[in-house]
Design an enzyme around this catalytic site. Structure first.
Site: not given
Ligand SMILES: Nc1ncnc2c1ncn2[C@@H]1O[C@H](COP(=O)(O)OP(=O)(O)O)[C@@H](O)[C@H]1O
Ligand SMILES: CC(=O)OP(=O)(O)O
Ligand SMILES: [Mg+2]
Length: 359
Positions: A7, A14, A59, A144, A175, A205, A247-248, A296-298, A345
């Site tokens: 990716n 990644k 990806r 996504h 993100n 965004r 978000m952290r 969403g997961e954390n 993914e």
């Molecule tokens: N424990 C947490 N609490 C809140 N937000 C978190 C936590 N861990 C990661 N994040 C958020 O998740 C975002 C990244 O999500 P991820 O799904 O890994 O992104 P990507 O789109 O790059 O795959 C980070 O910008 C951060 O804000």
């Molecule tokens: C499509 C898209 O927003 O991808 P990412 O979350 O990886 O930036």
């Molecule tokens: Mg991701």
């Protein structure tokens, strides 16, 4: 038999190596702040366990009208991915760069492109059509998709019911962030549109704005098209409202009493709640709402605030389960199951790539 999953994003690379039969990850990593994709990939190739790799899965964010399923990559495919850069300026150029570099580095195995847009090609015309002149040839695509596909299937598995029988709202909050309405395994609506800018509030965004905002900025702030593009894609969202896109960090500031961060969190969660309401209506009711991706997961606070006050719609969260990050975070009696499902993914891409080369 394993697949090397790549990716290649604008600022990170990644990768993982996935054993397709078992679904296990043989190796993975993230190279942050990538400036030179070729150098970054060379480093990855020196450490990744590539001995049994039978394919490389890339990806690709935007597949446009041309790609509705994974494809074997050749020069024409790379050129088409590059052509779609105008619709995904943050993503497609880096995706294409990564592919070209990987093709040179690993010429002996097939390379497969997996598109974020593919899962959403089932959107009905009423969901993908903008009410603008047909001659513009624009439509909503959605992104996504690999995550929405995987998580909606997992949600059905958690409920113990066939995918074809369940309606799921997936909230991919990473993100980039997007929501989708999945009916019987088919995406019928999703919050991102022509580009990955529409919909939910994201790290950098804006998500939904009045389209006249763009005209207003041109007329009264005298901003160029590129400047507006950069602001809405890279300097808006949580970053604009709270001063940080992570978000952290936003949550830390909320805890410290920062009112700008508090508003940012409120706007972020309220936007999610509005999409949940919209998709409940689009689906005619949902069996499950699934949170996934980094936020969403954390983040139990985002989950709780996004779905607060929806008891009359059958949506409720159990505070202890939510804090513990259990898979099912709704009470047992709840008509709508609220789930936390880690997205994968990489596994989804590896599985799809393996299917392409088996054909
Ligand atoms: N424990 C947490 N609490 C809140 N937000 C978190 C936590 N861990 C990661 N994040 C958020 O998740 C975002 C990244 O999500 P991820 O799904 O890994 O992104 P990507 O789109 O790059 O795959 C980070 O910008 C951060 O804000
Ligand atoms: C499509 C898209 O927003 O991808 P990412 O979350 O990886 O930036
Ligand atoms: Mg991701």
């Amino acid at each position: 038999m394993s697949v090397f999953v790549v990716n290649c994003g604008s600022s990170s690379l990644k990768w993982s190596v996935i054993d397709v039969a078992s679904g296990s990850t043989l190796g993975s990593g993230t190279v942050q702040k990538v400036v030179d994709h070729a150098a970054a990939l060379a480093d990855v190739l020196s450490v990744a366990p590539l001995d049994d790799v039978v394919a490389v899965a890339h990806r690709v964010v935007h597949g446009g009208e041309r790609f509705s399923a994974p494809v074997l990559i050749n020069d024409a495919v790379v050129a088409a991915i590059r052509d779609l850069s105008v619709l995904a300026p943050l993503h497609n150029p880096a995706n294409a760069d990564g592919i070209e570099i990987a093709l040179k580095a690993l010429p002996g195995v097939p390379h497969v492109a997996i598109f974020d847009t593919a899962f959403h090609t089932t959107l009905p015309p009423r969901a993908y059509t903008y009410a603008v002149p047909r001659a513009w040839n624009v439509r909503r695509y959605g992104f996504h998709g690999t995550s929405h596909a995987y998580v909606s299937r997992e949600a059905a598995r958690v409920l113990g019911r066939p995918v074809a029988d369940v309606n799921v709202i997936v909230l991919h909050l990473g993100n980039g962030a997007s929501a989708s309405a999945v009916a019987g395994g088919r995406s019928i609506d999703t919050s991102m549109g022509l580009t990955p800018l529409e919909g939910l509030v994201m790290g950098t965004r804006s998500g939904d704005v009045d389209p006249a905002l763009v005209l207003h900025l041109r007329r009264t702030h005298n901003l160029s098209t590129d400047e507006i593009d950069a602001v809405l894609n890279s300097r808006s969202g949580l970053l604009a409202l709270a001063g940080d896109n992570d978000m952290r960090e936003v949550q830390r500031r909320v805890q410290a009493g920062d009112r700008a961060a508090e508003l940012a969190l409120d706007v972020y969660c309220y936007r999610i709640r509005k999409y949940v309401g919209a998709y409940l209506a689009a689906l005619g009711g949902a069996d499950a709402i699934a949170f996934t991706a980094g936020v969403g997961e954390n983040d139990p606070v985002v989950r709780a605030r996004s779905l607060a006050g929806l008891q009359r719609l059958g949506i409720e969260i159990d505070a202890a389960r939510n804090e513990a990050g259990e898979t099912v975070i709704s009470p047992d009696r709840s008509p709508v199951a609220v789930l936390v499902i880690p997205t994968n993914e990489e596994l989804e891409m590896a599985t799809q790539a393996a299917a392409v080369i088996a054909r």
